[in-house]
Design a protein around this motif. Structure first.
Motif, PDB file in Angstrom:
ATOM      1  N   ALA A 147      36.057 -26.960  26.442  1.00 13.26           N
ATOM      2  CA  ALA A 147      36.037 -25.528  26.156  1.00 13.26           C
ATOM      3  C   ALA A 147      36.608 -24.769  27.342  1.00 13.26           C
ATOM      4  O   ALA A 147      36.693 -25.298  28.452  1.00 13.26           O
ATOM      5  CB  ALA A 147      34.604 -25.060  25.882  1.00 13.26           C
ATOM      6  N   ASP A 148      36.993 -23.525  27.085  1.00 16.92           N
ATOM      7  CA  ASP A 148      37.371 -22.646  28.185  1.00 16.92           C
ATOM      8  C   ASP A 148      36.130 -22.379  29.023  1.00 16.92           C
ATOM      9  O   ASP A 148      34.998 -22.585  28.575  1.00 16.92           O
ATOM     10  CB  ASP A 148      37.958 -21.344  27.646  1.00 16.92           C
ATOM     11  N   PRO A 202      34.456 -19.432  30.785  1.00 14.24           N
ATOM     12  CA  PRO A 202      34.276 -18.025  31.185  1.00 14.24           C
ATOM     13  C   PRO A 202      33.322 -17.904  32.373  1.00 14.24           C
ATOM     14  O   PRO A 202      32.283 -18.574  32.428  1.00 14.24           O
ATOM     15  CB  PRO A 202      33.691 -17.367  29.929  1.00 14.24           C
ATOM     16  N   LEU A 261      29.582 -17.358  31.898  1.00 17.49           N
ATOM     17  CA  LEU A 261      28.806 -18.544  31.534  1.00 17.49           C
ATOM     18  C   LEU A 261      28.603 -19.441  32.754  1.00 17.49           C
ATOM     19  O   LEU A 261      27.485 -19.872  33.035  1.00 17.49           O
ATOM     20  CB  LEU A 261      29.500 -19.315  30.417  1.00 17.49           C
ATOM     21  N   LYS A 301      25.186 -22.133  24.939  1.00 18.96           N
ATOM     22  CA  LYS A 301      26.204 -21.074  24.993  1.00 18.96           C
ATOM     23  C   LYS A 301      27.610 -21.650  25.067  1.00 18.96           C
ATOM     24  O   LYS A 301      28.534 -21.112  24.468  1.00 18.96           O
ATOM     25  CB  LYS A 301      25.938 -20.138  26.173  1.00 18.96           C
ATOM     26  N   ALA A 302      27.777 -22.745  25.808  1.00 19.02           N
ATOM     27  CA  ALA A 302      29.099 -23.381  25.884  1.00 19.02           C
ATOM     28  C   ALA A 302      29.511 -23.893  24.509  1.00 19.02           C
ATOM     29  O   ALA A 302      30.671 -23.728  24.101  1.00 19.02           O
ATOM     30  CB  ALA A 302      29.082 -24.513  26.909  1.00 19.02           C
ATOM     31  N   LYS A 324      28.541 -22.707  21.665  1.00 14.25           N
ATOM     32  CA  LYS A 324      28.793 -21.540  20.816  1.00 14.25           C
ATOM     33  C   LYS A 324      30.159 -20.915  21.090  1.00 14.25           C
ATOM     34  O   LYS A 324      30.726 -20.284  20.201  1.00 14.25           O
ATOM     35  CB  LYS A 324      27.659 -20.538  20.938  1.00 14.25           C
ATOM     36  N   THR A 325      30.723 -21.097  22.300  1.00  9.53           N
ATOM     37  CA  THR A 325      32.083 -20.596  22.549  1.00  9.53           C
ATOM     38  C   THR A 325      33.093 -21.317  21.667  1.00  9.53           C
ATOM     39  O   THR A 325      34.184 -20.814  21.424  1.00  9.53           O
ATOM     40  CB  THR A 325      32.517 -20.743  24.032  1.00  9.53           C
TER      41      THR A 325
END
Length: 184
Positions: free
Chosen positions: A147-148, A150, A153, A165-166, A168-169
């Motif tokens: 994942a990207d 951010p 995060l 949360k990762a 969910k991205t």
């Protein structure tokens, strides 16, 4: 495949308990291998003040607290400060793709101890490392999702929710993940 600056998100059923539910920022990736820092596993027995005491670094009342993490199983006695780009850096600071920097010298700890230093930072003890092709093989084996990364995060103080949360991205609900992978 360029992985620098990306997040690795451990899949359920990860065989190595050190990486269970880990979120790792890949700091360097090349044909020689990869290096990353786990950003969601705080050390239970060491905080920043305790580390400063061990290193005999004085702390001023303006001194900042940063979280101390288990960065990975390699060189656990070595510290790496992952931080924002607003800290003046020299040859001891490495640029990490995605807008991050990493410094592994005492000067950044001394700066944080007196209230200076980068706006956003976390300290990792040890790192996660892979030999040539090893990480790519693990990704193909579905051990990790990519994942990207951010900054909100990565630098979040709520380490307990970073894995969810990762995911969910990527639009993934962790309840729908299976430890078994397949290919169609």
């Amino acid at each position: 495949m360029e992985l620098g600056g990306k997040l690795l998100i451990a899949m359920p059923g990860m065989g190595d308990p050190r990486f269970d539910r880990s979120v790792i920022l890949i700091c360097a990736h090349s044909g020689d291998g990869a290096m990353g820092l786990i950003v969601n596993k705080p050390t239970p027995d060491l905080n920043f003040s305790g580390l400063l005491d061990r290193l005999d670094i004085s702390r001023s009342p303006e001194g900042r607290d940063i979280r101390v993490h288990f960065g990975g199983p390699v060189e656990r006695g070595r510290g790496f400060v992952l931080h924002s780009t607003d800290y003046p850096h020299g040859p001891s600071t490495m640029s990490v793709p995605g807008g991050y920097m990493m410094t592994a010298t005492l000067d950044i700890l001394e700066a944080l101890a007196i209230g200076d230093g980068p706006q956003a930072a976390l300290l990792a003890l040890g790192y996660s490392g892979w030999g040539p092709g090893q990480l790519e093989d693990e990704i193909l084996r579905n051990d990790w999702l990519l994942a990207d990364a951010p900054a909100d995060l990565v630098f979040s103080v709520d380490d307990g929710t970073k894995w969810v949360k990762a995911l969910k991205t990527l639009g993934i609900d962790p309840l729908t993940l299976s430890a078994t992978a397949g290919r169609a």
